[in-house]
Write an enzyme that holds these catalytic residues in place. Structure first.
Site, PDB file in Angstrom:
ATOM      1  N   CYS A  42      14.410  28.828  56.838  1.00 49.62           N
ATOM      2  CA  CYS A  42      15.531  28.488  57.901  1.00 49.62           C
ATOM      3  C   CYS A  42      15.565  28.926  59.012  1.00 49.62           C
ATOM      4  O   CYS A  42      15.579  28.066  60.121  1.00 49.62           O
ATOM      5  CB  CYS A  42      16.834  28.694  57.187  1.00 49.62           C
ATOM      6  N   CYS A  47      15.693  25.235  59.721  1.00 46.69           N
ATOM      7  CA  CYS A  47      16.950  24.721  60.543  1.00 46.69           C
ATOM      8  C   CYS A  47      17.019  25.126  61.826  1.00 46.69           C
ATOM      9  O   CYS A  47      17.484  24.377  62.727  1.00 46.69           O
ATOM     10  CB  CYS A  47      18.328  25.312  59.769  1.00 46.69           C
ATOM     11  N   GLU A 183      13.436  13.651  61.750  1.00 43.05           N
ATOM     12  CA  GLU A 183      14.063  14.769  62.546  1.00 43.05           C
ATOM     13  C   GLU A 183      12.924  14.959  63.902  1.00 43.05           C
ATOM     14  O   GLU A 183      13.222  14.930  65.049  1.00 43.05           O
ATOM     15  CB  GLU A 183      14.401  16.091  61.829  1.00 43.05           C
ATOM     16  N   HIS A 438      42.940  10.507  69.283  1.00 38.79           N
ATOM     17  CA  HIS A 438      42.214   9.357  70.148  1.00 38.79           C
ATOM     18  C   HIS A 438      42.155  10.071  71.670  1.00 38.79           C
ATOM     19  O   HIS A 438      43.195  10.877  71.942  1.00 38.79           O
ATOM     20  CB  HIS A 438      43.599   8.355  70.240  1.00 38.79           C
ATOM     21  N   GLU A 443      38.244   8.723  64.827  1.00 37.92           N
ATOM     22  CA  GLU A 443      39.511   8.112  64.565  1.00 37.92           C
ATOM     23  C   GLU A 443      39.355   7.061  63.616  1.00 37.92           C
ATOM     24  O   GLU A 443      40.168   6.650  62.710  1.00 37.92           O
ATOM     25  CB  GLU A 443      40.250   8.153  65.698  1.00 37.92           C
TER      26      GLU A 443
HETATM   27  P1  FAD Z   1      13.189  30.622  52.150  1.00 36.92           P
HETATM   28  O1  FAD Z   1      14.198  30.562  53.186  1.00 36.92           O
HETATM   29  O2  FAD Z   1      11.997  29.728  52.328  1.00 36.92           O
HETATM   30  O3  FAD Z   1      12.308  32.246  51.776  1.00 36.92           O
HETATM   31  C1  FAD Z   1      11.642  32.659  51.145  1.00 36.92           C
HETATM   32  C2  FAD Z   1      10.986  33.655  51.696  1.00 36.92           C
HETATM   33  O4  FAD Z   1      10.061  34.250  50.613  1.00 36.92           O
HETATM   34  C3  FAD Z   1       9.943  33.343  52.855  1.00 36.92           C
HETATM   35  O5  FAD Z   1      10.276  33.982  53.719  1.00 36.92           O
HETATM   36  C4  FAD Z   1       8.907  33.683  52.286  1.00 36.92           C
HETATM   37  O6  FAD Z   1       8.133  34.197  53.170  1.00 36.92           O
HETATM   38  C5  FAD Z   1       8.904  34.542  51.185  1.00 36.92           C
HETATM   39  N1  FAD Z   1       8.026  34.661  50.198  1.00 36.92           N
HETATM   40  C6  FAD Z   1       7.329  33.800  49.293  1.00 36.92           C
HETATM   41  N2  FAD Z   1       6.589  34.358  48.491  1.00 36.92           N
HETATM   42  C7  FAD Z   1       6.577  35.509  48.732  1.00 36.92           C
HETATM   43  C8  FAD Z   1       5.933  36.689  47.889  1.00 36.92           C
HETATM   44  N3  FAD Z   1       5.051  36.401  46.919  1.00 36.92           N
HETATM   45  N4  FAD Z   1       6.055  38.035  48.292  1.00 36.92           N
HETATM   46  C9  FAD Z   1       6.889  38.040  49.347  1.00 36.92           C
HETATM   47  N5  FAD Z   1       7.824  37.195  50.065  1.00 36.92           N
HETATM   48  C10 FAD Z   1       7.364  35.839  49.705  1.00 36.92           C
HETATM   49  N6  FAD Z   1      18.341  23.306  55.532  1.00 36.92           N
HETATM   50  C11 FAD Z   1      19.537  23.282  55.781  1.00 36.92           C
HETATM   51  O7  FAD Z   1      20.483  23.540  54.887  1.00 36.92           O
HETATM   52  N7  FAD Z   1      19.771  22.586  57.328  1.00 36.92           N
HETATM   53  C12 FAD Z   1      18.673  22.209  57.691  1.00 36.92           C
HETATM   54  O8  FAD Z   1      19.056  21.486  58.913  1.00 36.92           O
HETATM   55  C13 FAD Z   1      17.296  22.493  57.282  1.00 36.92           C
HETATM   56  N8  FAD Z   1      16.340  22.143  58.291  1.00 36.92           N
HETATM   57  C14 FAD Z   1      15.180  22.395  57.651  1.00 36.92           C
HETATM   58  C15 FAD Z   1      13.973  22.107  58.530  1.00 36.92           C
HETATM   59  C16 FAD Z   1      12.706  22.132  58.387  1.00 36.92           C
HETATM   60  C17 FAD Z   1      11.731  21.823  59.117  1.00 36.92           C
HETATM   61  C18 FAD Z   1      12.496  22.989  56.872  1.00 36.92           C
HETATM   62  C19 FAD Z   1      10.964  23.320  56.455  1.00 36.92           C
HETATM   63  C20 FAD Z   1      13.623  23.134  56.079  1.00 36.92           C
HETATM   64  C21 FAD Z   1      14.766  23.031  56.426  1.00 36.92           C
HETATM   65  N9  FAD Z   1      16.073  23.180  55.588  1.00 36.92           N
HETATM   66  C22 FAD Z   1      17.263  23.003  56.150  1.00 36.92           C
HETATM   67  C23 FAD Z   1      15.839  23.796  54.366  1.00 36.92           C
HETATM   68  C24 FAD Z   1      15.809  25.376  54.387  1.00 36.92           C
HETATM   69  O9  FAD Z   1      15.287  25.853  55.363  1.00 36.92           O
HETATM   70  C25 FAD Z   1      15.877  25.924  52.986  1.00 36.92           C
HETATM   71  O10 FAD Z   1      16.575  25.131  51.823  1.00 36.92           O
HETATM   72  C26 FAD Z   1      16.217  27.418  52.771  1.00 36.92           C
HETATM   73  O11 FAD Z   1      15.461  28.287  54.051  1.00 36.92           O
HETATM   74  C27 FAD Z   1      16.011  27.836  51.210  1.00 36.92           C
HETATM   75  O12 FAD Z   1      16.170  29.116  51.203  1.00 36.92           O
HETATM   76  P2  FAD Z   1      15.204  30.004  50.239  1.00 36.92           P
HETATM   77  O13 FAD Z   1      15.770  31.295  50.280  1.00 36.92           O
HETATM   78  O14 FAD Z   1      15.147  29.360  49.090  1.00 36.92           O
HETATM   79  O15 FAD Z   1      13.673  30.055  50.676  1.00 36.92           O
END
Ligand code: FAD
Length: 462
Positions: A42, A47, A183, A438, A443
């Site tokens: 994110c 995001c 987007e 308004h 609205e």
């Molecule tokens: P992540 O945020 O992906 O975090 C997982 C982390 O784990 C990463 O930093 C990764 O490096 C780390 N990791 C993975 N494997 C390992 C390992 N083996 N050891 C150590 N670290 C590891 N959501 C919204 O709500 N609104 C939006 O507007 C939106 N826009 C988006 C736009 C794009 C281009 C993308 C790709 C996604 C968007 N999202 C949006 C979705 C949102 O980013 C994800 O739903 C959210 O980040 C999920 O959180 P998470 O904690 O599951 O995983």
């Protein structure tokens, strides 16, 4: 048994950081491993940079629209490196805040890839060290699908790379029809890049209300984006000057500077030791969890994008909070995935809560649809040919508003506010007795008195 940690979190993104921080604040001994940058998808490649780029891409239209209001803006120029570097500064600041939050709560951070050796043992690759934990939370998220089945896929970029292109391309073809694809199409088009959106399905934004899908398609084309549906890449090959040649299934050949894939995301479970610990995944490779985010292993939980639920930041955070409440506050909480409001930062923007008309028609005997399509006030003087839509989907029997769909300026902001009355079970009559503000576009949501049409047993009448 004595463990090094009460909780070890693998993944320092939206879900992992929240769970780690809150558990540490409660006095638990917490470790969090992150292999890339704290903040996760994110903050670093989702995001946040996306929304900043959407802002950047809207200025060209703003400058054009200003003329109708008496302004002349000439000589406006865009500099991609400035945007890219300022974005980098901002996400670095946010990354710092995430680290500070964990540090302040007393959680230990590891800049390392981590993998499970067993249900209680975690190996930290960068440190070549094994630690033990009573509970483990898997919050490793997802990663863009790289289209390995498409010949020449190695010549395409994914969203992670699109944010940091060395220079702004003159032309791009973006493949995909989901929210990330539309987007990015809006972003590049707004920045002056000749943009083509290529989608294999019949219509973009599958799963959204059909009016929204069709209207966005039309509005994107009005802005100059070429949208090609029911077409895929046959193959991609390098062209001249670092460009790309895309051979399409419709027989066409496209020559562009960049090809980008936004064709879905996959869970990031490769090599994290799921088998060693006995954690099971579903047919699509996502970690299987129960209603409380517990995996098939008693002491291991999973939240966020690595589970096959709703893949959005606030959802990952909510699931993390429910996990902490359940495990550390003696307050069992199941994540609630109903009625999640979402925004698509397409141009125009989309805000949606609840059921599409099509879903409502399947679920309820009689559905009333209230719909207004109009020109936003600003465009009366700007002269821009852009329409806005507000749509309410109502279950006629209970009178409940079961779906709201907005397309136009600030639709995402409206969706957030609409999600509250809808969560409370607001009826159409509640909307009707709410005074309008308004002049606003919102609205319309409280002034659509008569249904535009009714759907009975799946058939549209009137
Ligand atoms: P992540 O945020 O992906 O975090 C997982 C982390 O784990 C990463 O930093 C990764 O490096 C780390 N990791 C993975 N494997 C390992 C390992 N083996 N050891 C150590 N670290 C590891 N959501 C919204 O709500 N609104 C939006 O507007 C939106 N826009 C988006 C736009 C794009 C281009 C993308 C790709 C996604 C968007 N999202 C949006 C979705 C949102 O980013 C994800 O739903 C959210 O980040 C999920 O959180 P998470 O904690 O599951 O995983």
């Amino acid at each position: 048994m004595n463990y090094d940690y009460d909780l070890f979190v693998i993944g320092g993104g939206s879900g992992g950081v929240r769970a780690g921080r809150v558990a540490a604040v409660l006095g638990k001994k917490v470790g969090v491993a992150e292999e890339s940058r704290f903040g996760g998808t994110c903050v670093i490649r989702g995001c946040v940079p996306k929304k900043l780029y959407v802002y950047a891409s809207k200025f060209a239209e703003e400058f054009e629209d200003a003329a109708g209001f008496g302004w002349s803006v000439s000589g406006a120029k865009f500099d991609w490196p400035t945007l890219r570097d300022n974005k980098e500064r901002e996400i670095t600041r946010l990354e710092g805040l995430y680290r500070k939050g964990l540090d302040g709560a007393g959680a230990e951070m590891f800049d390392s890839r981590a993998r499970l050796l067993s249900a209680n043992e975690i190996y930290l690759e960068a440190l070549d060290k094994t630690v033990t934990a009573e509970r483990v939370l898997l919050a490793v998220g997802g990663t863009p699908y790289r289209g390995e089945d498409i010949p020449g896929h190695e010549h395409a970029v994914i969203s992670d790379q699109a944010f940091d292109l060395a220079e702004l391309p003159k032309s791009i073809v973006i493949s995909g029809g989901g929210y990330i694809a539309v987007e990015f199409a809006g972003i590049f088009n707004g920045l002056g890049v000749e943009t083509t959106l290529l989608y294999r399905g019949e219509e973009i934004l599958r799963g959204f209300d059909n009016d929204v899908r069709e209207m966005l398609h039309a509005e994107m084309e009005k802005k100059g984006i070429r949208v090609i549906t029911e077409t895929v890449f046959d193959r991609i090959e390098p062209g001249e000057d670092g460009g790309r040649i895309s051979h399409l299934s419709n027989g066409e050949t496209l020559t562009t500077d960049v090809v980008m894939f936004a064709i879905g995301r996959v869970p990031k479970t490769d090599g994290i030791g799921l088998a060693a610990a006995g954690v099971s995944t579903n047919a699509r490779g996502y970690i299987e969890v129960n209603d409380y985010s517990r995996t098939s292993v008693e002491n291991i939980w999973a939240v966020g994008d690595v589970t096959d639920r709703v893949q959005l930041t606030p959802v990952a955070i909510h699931e993390a909070m429910c996990f902490v409440d359940t495990e550390y506050k003696d307050n069992p909480q199941k994540p609630d995935h109903a009625g999640i409001a979402t925004a698509v930062f397409s141009q125009p923007e989309i805000g949606t809560v609840g059921l599409s008309q099509e879903q409502a028609a399947e679920r309820f005997e009689t559905v009333e649809v209230y719909k207004a399509v109009f020109r936003p006030m600003k465009h009366t003087l700007s002269g821009r040919d852009e329409k806005m839509m507000t749509k309410l989907v109502v279950d006629a029997e209970s009178r409940k508003v079961v779906g709201t769909h907005i397309m136009g300026p600030d639709a995402g902001e409206m969706a957030q506010l609409l999600a509250i009355p809808m969560k409370m079970g607001a009826t159409k009559d509640d909307f009707d007795r709410t005074m309008a503000v308004h002049p606003t576009a919102a609205e319309e949501l409280v002034t659509m008195y008569a249904p535009s049409y009714v759907i009975k047993n799946g058939e549209r009448i009137g």
